[in-house]
Design an enzyme around this catalytic site. Structure first.
Site, PDB file in Angstrom:
ATOM      1  N   ASP A   1       3.661 -79.865 -41.803  1.00  0.00           N
ATOM      2  CA  ASP A   1       4.261 -78.841 -42.132  1.00  0.00           C
ATOM      3  C   ASP A   1       3.461 -77.760 -43.068  1.00  0.00           C
ATOM      4  O   ASP A   1       4.065 -77.467 -44.041  1.00  0.00           O
ATOM      5  CB  ASP A   1       5.600 -79.375 -43.098  1.00  0.00           C
ATOM      6  CG  ASP A   1       6.724 -78.238 -43.408  1.00  0.00           C
ATOM      7  OD1 ASP A   1       6.741 -77.396 -42.666  1.00  0.00           O
ATOM      8  OD2 ASP A   1       7.371 -78.453 -44.654  1.00  0.00           O
TER       9      ASP A   1
ATOM     10  N   CYS B   1      27.793 -80.026 -36.338  1.00  0.00           N
ATOM     11  CA  CYS B   1      26.641 -79.360 -37.109  1.00  0.00           C
ATOM     12  C   CYS B   1      27.163 -77.795 -37.133  1.00  0.00           C
ATOM     13  O   CYS B   1      27.128 -77.114 -38.318  1.00  0.00           O
ATOM     14  CB  CYS B   1      25.386 -79.427 -36.789  1.00  0.00           C
ATOM     15  SG  CYS B   1      25.194 -78.878 -34.864  1.00  0.00           S
TER      16      CYS B   1
ATOM     17  N   CYS C   1      24.272 -79.976 -42.049  1.00  0.00           N
ATOM     18  CA  CYS C   1      24.108 -80.286 -40.373  1.00  0.00           C
ATOM     19  C   CYS C   1      23.495 -81.658 -39.957  1.00  0.00           C
ATOM     20  O   CYS C   1      23.883 -81.872 -39.142  1.00  0.00           O
ATOM     21  CB  CYS C   1      23.338 -79.076 -39.784  1.00  0.00           C
ATOM     22  SG  CYS C   1      21.559 -78.944 -40.334  1.00  0.00           S
TER      23      CYS C   1
END
Length: 244
Positions: free
Chosen positions: A4, A64, A114
């Protein structure tokens, strides 16, 4: 090797590598841990035998999409970032659009709705990795009133080595104002009055919105007094709208 921190399309690579499949929320779903995973990359020139993509899908499930408070999942596998609570509370540096503020509820950093409603995630294994557990000295639920009084030094000390620093202090205080306005607790009015008087324009404008949302004579008096002394045009506009 990184996680990330670089411009790698990690979800696309993970899907092609058979690590998981695309959920309609755009998260990668794994068979063992659902989307509660962190995708990491190793960039190498080694010759490796590729794995095949999984054949699993979400089928007809749209939980979701139906559960997203802001309607950010505008179609299967398509997220409108500008409506996503995670974007609005972390990456967005300016004012949160007024029409979206009531939809944020009490979220102040990110959003997992979600993922929480996903049937695959509800069957996910619990991690044994201690780093992912909330420490005894900490909490996953912030004290919103304490956030509003936090100085820059206190923010840096409290959230040292914590992802919450990505929101920046001003952004986190802005988010706290929105959350307090949505909670509608009159007990937050004194703290919001202080924020309306002593913080940056971005925080003052959202404190004004929160006071208008909570309502009551005390909020009205504070907004009227602030309108007299406020010089910033954007904050003045928020105060006028809150009074209206």
């Amino acid at each position: 090797v990184y996680v990330d921190t670089g411009p790698m399309l990690d979800r696309a690579v993970a899907q092609r590598a058979g690590i998981g499949w695309y959920g309609k929320s755009t998260n990668i779903l794994t068979a063992s841990h659902g989307s509660w995973v962190v995708l990491g990359q190793i960039v190498t020139d080694l010759e490796l035998d590729p794995d095949a993509p999984l054949k699993k899908t979400c089928g007809a499930c749209t939980l979701c999409m139906e559960s997203c408070p802001t309607g950010a999942i505008v179609a299967p596998y398509v997220v409108d970032n500008a409506r996503c609570i995670s974007y609005l509370t972390i990456e967005c540096r300016g004012p949160i659009p007024r029409h979206l503020r009531p939809l944020l509820g009490d979220w102040v950093f990110g959003c997992d709705i979600c993922q929480a409603v996903c049937p695959v995630n509800q069957k996910a294994q619990t991690t044994r990795e201690a780093a992912f557990h909330v420490p005894e000295r900490g909490s996953s639920v912030p004290d919103l009133l304490r956030l509003l009084s936090m100085t820059d030094e206190e923010f840096k000390e409290t959230f040292r080595s914590n992802p919450i620093r990505r929101a920046k202090r001003v952004g986190l205080l802005r988010n706290a104002c929105v959350a307090l306005g949505n909670l509608g607790d009159a007990g937050a009015v004194p703290a919001l009055m202080e924020a309306l008087d002593g913080h940056e324009p971005l925080v003052r404008s959202h404190a004004a919105w929160a006071l208008g949302r909570i309502g009551g004579q005390k909020s009205t008096d504070a907004l009227e007094e602030a309108l007299v002394r406020e010089a910033n045009e954007e904050v003045r506009e928020e105060i006028a709208l809150a009074l209206g």
